[in-house]
Design a protein around this motif. Structure first.
Motif, PDB file in Angstrom:
ATOM      1  N   ALA A   1      37.026  38.155  28.232  1.00 54.71           N
ATOM      2  CA  ALA A   1      38.206  38.514  28.037  1.00 54.71           C
ATOM      3  C   ALA A   1      38.413  38.812  26.437  1.00 54.71           C
ATOM      4  O   ALA A   1      39.375  39.398  26.078  1.00 54.71           O
TER       5      ALA A   1
ATOM      6  N   GLU B   1      37.020  42.409  25.875  1.00 52.16           N
ATOM      7  CA  GLU B   1      38.026  43.294  26.566  1.00 52.16           C
ATOM      8  C   GLU B   1      39.365  43.431  26.192  1.00 52.16           C
ATOM      9  O   GLU B   1      40.152  44.363  26.653  1.00 52.16           O
TER      10      GLU B   1
ATOM     11  N   LEU C   1      41.619  40.933  26.907  1.00 49.47           N
ATOM     12  CA  LEU C   1      42.449  40.698  27.992  1.00 49.47           C
ATOM     13  C   LEU C   1      42.722  39.008  28.226  1.00 49.47           C
ATOM     14  O   LEU C   1      42.222  38.382  27.397  1.00 49.47           O
ATOM     15  N   GLU C   2      43.751  38.766  28.913  1.00 52.34           N
ATOM     16  CA  GLU C   2      43.804  37.240  29.390  1.00 52.34           C
ATOM     17  C   GLU C   2      42.717  36.907  30.202  1.00 52.34           C
ATOM     18  O   GLU C   2      42.255  37.946  31.159  1.00 52.34           O
TER      19      GLU C   2
ATOM     20  N   ALA D   1      42.775  37.795  33.975  1.00 55.14           N
ATOM     21  CA  ALA D   1      42.403  39.248  34.309  1.00 55.14           C
ATOM     22  C   ALA D   1      41.063  39.552  34.485  1.00 55.14           C
ATOM     23  O   ALA D   1      40.893  40.735  34.945  1.00 55.14           O
ATOM     24  N   VAL D   2      40.108  38.641  34.222  1.00 58.18           N
ATOM     25  CA  VAL D   2      38.773  39.156  34.339  1.00 58.18           C
ATOM     26  C   VAL D   2      38.310  38.987  35.780  1.00 58.18           C
ATOM     27  O   VAL D   2      38.380  38.053  36.295  1.00 58.18           O
TER      28      VAL D   2
ATOM     29  N   ILE E   1      38.555  47.391  33.541  1.00 57.38           N
ATOM     30  CA  ILE E   1      38.917  46.695  32.312  1.00 57.38           C
ATOM     31  C   ILE E   1      37.839  47.025  31.356  1.00 57.38           C
ATOM     32  O   ILE E   1      38.037  46.698  30.255  1.00 57.38           O
TER      33      ILE E   1
END
Length: 197
Positions: A112, A115, A117-118, A121-122, A145
């Protein structure tokens, strides 16, 4: 009183040895040679492991995952076997195992962060290891992602990278079995060909 005939022990040894020899040669050797010959004749590339060469040097197999650590490459699933075909195996940790949960949580946070991201979201396939430890595919979501990072590192537009991801996304087997997937090695080789770093 019945008349019983006894067979001397020496007379039983010969048929047993003949049967063992026929079984060994007929079913062990002959079957193996026949199956290997048919496989090589009908599917020569698959039988040799779908090896991929670059400049005359074998750099991998289409069916075996490899680690990619450079940020300009898509990353494959984790491997409990350290990507070693001679030691292929899963982690053998139960879902309830605290060590597995800790490893997944650490992996989720690292991906996360990398990338942007939250953590929720992985995709799961980037957090877990495949059963054999050598799965060369990731899900289209796992590839998606990574597009922004790979594009940024290579100086490409996200659209260019996304086009390659789409080109290397395979559908379900015969339209029925499994899930759509992306072969990481083939995608990374296509990236190298499309845009030298």
């Amino acid at each position: 009183m019945t008349n019983q005939t006894t067979v001397p022990q020496g007379n039983l040894l010969r048929p047993a040895c003949v049967l063992a020899l026929i079984s060994l040669l007929g079913f062990g050797l002959s079957y193996s040679l026949l199956a290997t010959g048919i496989g090589n004749g009908l599917f020569p590339e698959q039988a040799s492991g779908n090896l991929i060469e670059r400049n005359g040097v074998v750099i991998g197999s289409q069916w075996v995952a490899q680690p990619f650590s450079s940020p300009g490459y898509f990353r494959a699933r984790q491997s409990a076997a350290s990507y070693d075909p001679m030691a292929m195996a899963g982690s053998n940790l139960a879902r309830s195992n605290p060590a597995l949960r800790q490893r997944i949580d650490e992996q989720r946070a690292a991906i996360a962060s990398q990338e942007g991201l939250e953590p929720g979201a992985v995709p799961g396939d980037l957090l877990t290891q495949s059963g054999g430890g050598l799965d060369p595919h990731i899900s289209p979501q796992a590839a998606q992602i990574q597009v922004a990072r790979v594009a940024r590192e290579r100086g490409m537009s996200p659209g260019e990278v996304q086009t390659l991801v789409g080109a290397y996304t395979e559908g379900r087997q015969w339209g029925l079995f499994g899930e759509p997937r992306v072969n990481v090695l083939l995608l990374n080789l296509a990236l190298d060909k499309a845009h030298s770093r």
